[in-house]
Motif scaffolding. Structure first.
Motif, PDB file in Angstrom:
ATOM      1  N   ARG A   1       0.833  -1.208   0.000  1.00 29.04           N
ATOM      2  CA  ARG A   1       0.000   0.000   0.000  1.00 29.04           C
ATOM      3  C   ARG A   1       0.862   1.251   0.000  1.00 29.04           C
ATOM      4  NH1 ARG A   1      -4.198  -2.767   3.526  1.00 29.04           N
ATOM      5  NH2 ARG A   1      -2.567  -2.720   5.061  1.00 29.04           N
ATOM      6  N   ARG A   2       1.934   1.240   0.785  1.00 31.43           N
ATOM      7  CA  ARG A   2       2.832   2.400   0.824  1.00 31.43           C
ATOM      8  C   ARG A   2       3.487   2.628  -0.532  1.00 31.43           C
ATOM      9  NH1 ARG A   2       6.488   0.979   5.615  1.00 31.43           N
ATOM     10  NH2 ARG A   2       5.392  -0.949   5.405  1.00 31.43           N
TER      11      ARG A   2
ATOM     12  N   TYR B   1       2.345   1.741  -3.545  1.00 31.50           N
ATOM     13  CA  TYR B   1       1.397   2.234  -4.533  1.00 31.50           C
ATOM     14  C   TYR B   1       0.941   3.647  -4.212  1.00 31.50           C
ATOM     15  CZ  TYR B   1       1.327  -1.852  -7.378  1.00 31.50           C
ATOM     16  OH  TYR B   1       1.704  -2.836  -8.247  1.00 31.50           O
ATOM     17  N   LYS B   2       0.913   4.032  -2.952  1.00 27.68           N
ATOM     18  CA  LYS B   2       0.577   5.399  -2.588  1.00 27.68           C
ATOM     19  C   LYS B   2       1.663   6.349  -3.086  1.00 27.68           C
ATOM     20  CE  LYS B   2      -0.796   8.193   1.336  1.00 27.68           C
ATOM     21  NZ  LYS B   2      -1.011   8.244   2.776  1.00 27.68           N
TER      22      LYS B   2
ATOM     23  N   ALA C   1       1.407   6.603  -6.876  1.00 30.14           N
ATOM     24  CA  ALA C   1       0.297   7.451  -7.299  1.00 30.14           C
ATOM     25  C   ALA C   1       0.683   8.923  -7.205  1.00 30.14           C
ATOM     26  CB  ALA C   1      -0.929   7.165  -6.439  1.00 30.14           C
ATOM     27  N   GLY C   2       1.423   9.300  -6.169  1.00 29.79           N
ATOM     28  CA  GLY C   2       1.865  10.685  -6.028  1.00 29.79           C
ATOM     29  C   GLY C   2       2.831  11.088  -7.128  1.00 29.79           C
TER      30      GLY C   2
END
Length: 70
Positions: free
Chosen positions: A16-17, A19-20, A23-24
């Protein structure tokens, strides 16, 4: 069916980290393309190479100023 399914590891905490962060980064690149037109350099050929670097630097400066204003 989701057209862009996430890999299995995306459901884990490290995934999750990752992909976060991705995304940024992709959002910033998209903003640079749409706001400054960085996809196409104004200069071509060997004579344009020294001119492209300042163009990208000014584009990055513009993006940073936009982010500071937001």
């Amino acid at each position: 069916m989701d057209p862009w399914p996430l890999p299995r590891r995306a459901g884990t905490s490290p995934g999750r980290r990752k992909y976060k962060l991705r995304a940024g980064v992709e959002e910033t690149i998209n903003q640079a393309i749409t706001v400054t037109g960085i996809r196409h350099a104004r200069y071509r050929g060997q004579a344009g190479k020294p001119k492209v670097r300042p163009q990208h630097a000014f584009s990055a400066l513009a993006i940073n100023l936009i982010k500071l204003d937001a």
